[in-house]
Every structure is written in C-alpha cells, then in structure tokens.
Design a protein around this motif. Structure first.
Motif, PDB file in Angstrom:
ATOM      1  N   GLU A 284      62.445  30.531  30.538  1.00  0.00           N
ATOM      2  CA  GLU A 284      62.866  29.683  29.363  1.00  0.00           C
ATOM      3  C   GLU A 284      61.775  29.511  28.391  1.00  0.00           C
ATOM      4  O   GLU A 284      60.317  29.603  28.842  1.00  0.00           O
ATOM      5  N   VAL A 285      61.997  28.920  27.393  1.00  0.00           N
ATOM      6  CA  VAL A 285      61.127  28.517  26.241  1.00  0.00           C
ATOM      7  C   VAL A 285      61.453  26.993  25.975  1.00  0.00           C
ATOM      8  O   VAL A 285      62.596  26.762  25.455  1.00  0.00           O
ATOM      9  N   ASN A 286      60.643  26.060  26.358  1.00  0.00           N
ATOM     10  CA  ASN A 286      60.911  24.581  26.322  1.00  0.00           C
ATOM     11  C   ASN A 286      60.354  24.129  24.914  1.00  0.00           C
ATOM     12  O   ASN A 286      59.141  24.052  24.797  1.00  0.00           O
ATOM     13  N   VAL A 287      61.206  23.537  23.937  1.00  0.00           N
ATOM     14  CA  VAL A 287      60.841  23.341  22.717  1.00  0.00           C
ATOM     15  C   VAL A 287      61.178  22.122  22.307  1.00  0.00           C
ATOM     16  O   VAL A 287      60.425  21.446  21.174  1.00  0.00           O
ATOM     17  N   LEU A 288      61.860  21.156  23.025  1.00  0.00           N
ATOM     18  CA  LEU A 288      62.099  19.815  22.573  1.00  0.00           C
ATOM     19  C   LEU A 288      61.067  18.909  22.927  1.00  0.00           C
ATOM     20  O   LEU A 288      60.541  18.121  21.975  1.00  0.00           O
TER      21      LEU A 288
END
Length: 339
Positions: A284-288
């Motif tokens: 996953e890429v967590n951006v928030l």
C-alpha cells in the motif's frame, strides 16, 4: 486534519509536525474539512490559531496539553502552505475548496495526487521497473469473478480487504480450503447489489505472517523505516490493530523499490507518504495522513519532523524567490524608456 481532541499525543505524527513548526516561530492554524467555507467567492476556513504568546514546551505531550488557540475565519490563500493530514476516507468536497487556492499556496500533498492515490488502487499505476514490486492485485464487486480469482490463484491463500479501509480494518487471509465460506464473506464485504463496496483480492506475499515494513518517503526519498510485527493471533501488523514496532534498516531490495517508485510520487505531488512493504513487495501507499514518525524517531533517536518542515519551508522559499524575480523583471520592463 482530524479534530485536535482526537489526537493521541504520545504517538501522533501530525502533532510532531505542528510542534516543529510552532517551535520555529511559524504561525500555525488548524482546521478540519467541515470547517471550510466560501465568502464573496473567496475560500476561507474557520481555524484554531495557535497562540504565540506562550512558550513552546520541548516535551510534545506537554505542548499538546498546554496549547491555547484563538478561533478565526481566515482566507486559505493567505497561508504559505497547507498541510493535508485528514484521515481516510478522502473528502472530495474539501479538495474542491482547495482547487481555488492551489496557485496561491503550497499544498502538501498535492490535491491532484490525493485524488489519484487516496485508495489501494494506486500501486497498480506503477509501470516499468516499478511494477515488479507490486503483487498481483484484483479489485471488483462481482462475486462470481472474485470466486474465480481465488480458484485460479497459484497460491493456497490470498489477502482480502475493503478498497477504502485503513489502519488494517477488514484485512483477512482467505484460504482455498475454506472456499465454501468465501461467498458469505463476499456478501458481507460487498454488501448491497446496487451500491456494493469494492473488494481487493491480492496475492499473498510470503513472509506476511512476520509483519511488514513502514517506510516514510519525503520528496521521493526514504527518510525512515520501522518493521511492524503482528500479535501472535492476528495477521495484521498495523500498530492500531495490535502490532508492535521494531527497529529496521532498509534492505537492498527495499532501497531499489524506493528508487523505482520515488520519481512517480514526486510527479504526482505526493511529497510525504508511507509505504507498506512485505518481503520486497509494495502492498500500500498511504498518502492522506501517513504515520510512524514518533515510533521511528524513538527507535533511531532522530527527529524526522525537522526534515518534513525543512522541506515545506524550502519549497515556500523557492516559490517566493520566483515571484520576487518576476516582479523585479516586470518593474525593469515598466521602467524602461521607450525609444
């Protein structure tokens, strides 16, 4: 960001960034997505502005407890930078408000980047060399298709999770030998026929039972990492799901992964993200509102928030120099004598 009263001061990453900015004497204002408004076609926010009169405690927990604010409605375009730290799901209406000020202030992370990367589909957008780090992923709300995916999977188990979940919510292991229960699980995850939820079925990466690695990326480069180990009776390694953190040094493969995907993150304006990696595969890429600063700091005796605020200040300074240069050139033209 999320409401101030929802902060866990001992571990919160956003609080570390706020404390660092306040310690530098910067004006810090806090708002939430539902506090945005427009007056006379100008986007504003009802903000809690941190009072500067008080001395900033070096202890961040004490800083949180003693912080005093004044309430004010302020124009968003007046800020040098807007730091996006709201928890999932993405508030698309809030982004629409920010569209009107994107040329006036630095938004970190960029709103277009948030739009394209706010869910678990984003890793599928990596191409070229970066694609080899992404496990096979299937996303659908079609029950028959997902059952066929599980049946055709070369492995004996897969990971299933909701598309819009976060913090490890809803992540389970599905085994072929228990496929008689799979339809019931799909009914639960997808829900109603008309407005059902999307479900992710993902290749099970060997070693997942030993946890994952959270890598924090700043401007396309890794600045810190930790390994998250699940509890004895849970597959999820997320700290909020009962996992624990241990010190971790990036492997050669993990460094290659960061080099491969870093340029796209920067192109998409995703300057500060959290990567979840298992056995060299990008999950996953967590951006928030990627977290982990507090724990990585403690494990490595560093202060990653200084690098984050340094980056924001450097971008703002560069933007100001461009504007000043433009104004100087324009004045030279206006002052020139017409021959």
């Amino acid at each position: 960001m999320y409401p101030w009263e929802n902060i866990s001061p001992e571990t919160d990453t956003t609080l570390r960034i706020i404390h660092e900015a306040a310690s530098r004497g910067l004006t810090v204002a806090i708002t939430t997505p539902h506090s945005l408004t427009i007056r006379d076609s100008v986007a504003h926010a009802f903000c809690n502005v941190l009072k500067k009169s008080q001395k900033i405690p070096s202890n961040i927990v004490n800083f949180y407890r003693r912080a005093e604010f004044r309430r004010s409605k302020l124009p968003l375009a007046g800020f040098d930078a807007i730091v996006m730290r709201a928890n999932p799901p993405l508030d698309t209406i809030a982004l629409n408000f920010l569209d009107s000020v994107r040329n006036d202030t630095f938004i970190f992370n960029d709103i277009d980047g948030l739009r394209v990367a706010n869910n678990k589909l984003y890793p599928a957008s990596f191409s070229g060399d970066a694609s080899r780090f992404v496990p096979a992923t299937h996303v659908s709300k079609n029950r028959d298709y997902l059952e066929q995916v599980l049946k055709d999977s070369p492995g004996e188990k897969m990971i299933m999770k909701p598309l819009n979940g976060f913090g490890g919510q809803g992540v389970i292991v599905v085994e072929k030998r228990a496929k008689q229960n799979f339809r019931s699980l799909l009914d639960f995850y997808i829900g109603g026929e008309k407005n059902g939820n999307y479900v992710i079925l993902q290749e099970y990466v060997e070693g997942a039972e030993n946890g994952d690695v959270r890598i924090l990326m700043l401007n396309g480069e890794p600045i810190g990492a930790m390994r998250r180990v699940p509890s004895a009776d849970d597959i999820r390694s997320n700290i909020h799901a009962g996992g624990k953190e241990v010190k971790h040094v990036l492997t050669k493969e993990e460094k290659e992964l960061c080099r491969a995907i870093g340029p796209q993150l920067v192109r998409d304006g995703l300057y500060f993200v959290g990567l979840d990696v298992i056995n060299g595969k990008l999950i996953e890429v967590n951006v928030l509102s990627p977290g982990g600063i507090t724990r990585i700091n403690r494990l490595n005796r560093v202060k990653l928030q200084t690098q984050v605020v340094d980056f924001i200040e450097n971008v703002v300074s560069a933007r100001e120099r461009v504007i000043e240069r433009k104004h100087a050139f324009r004045k030279a033209i206006e002052d020139a004598e017409i021959i």
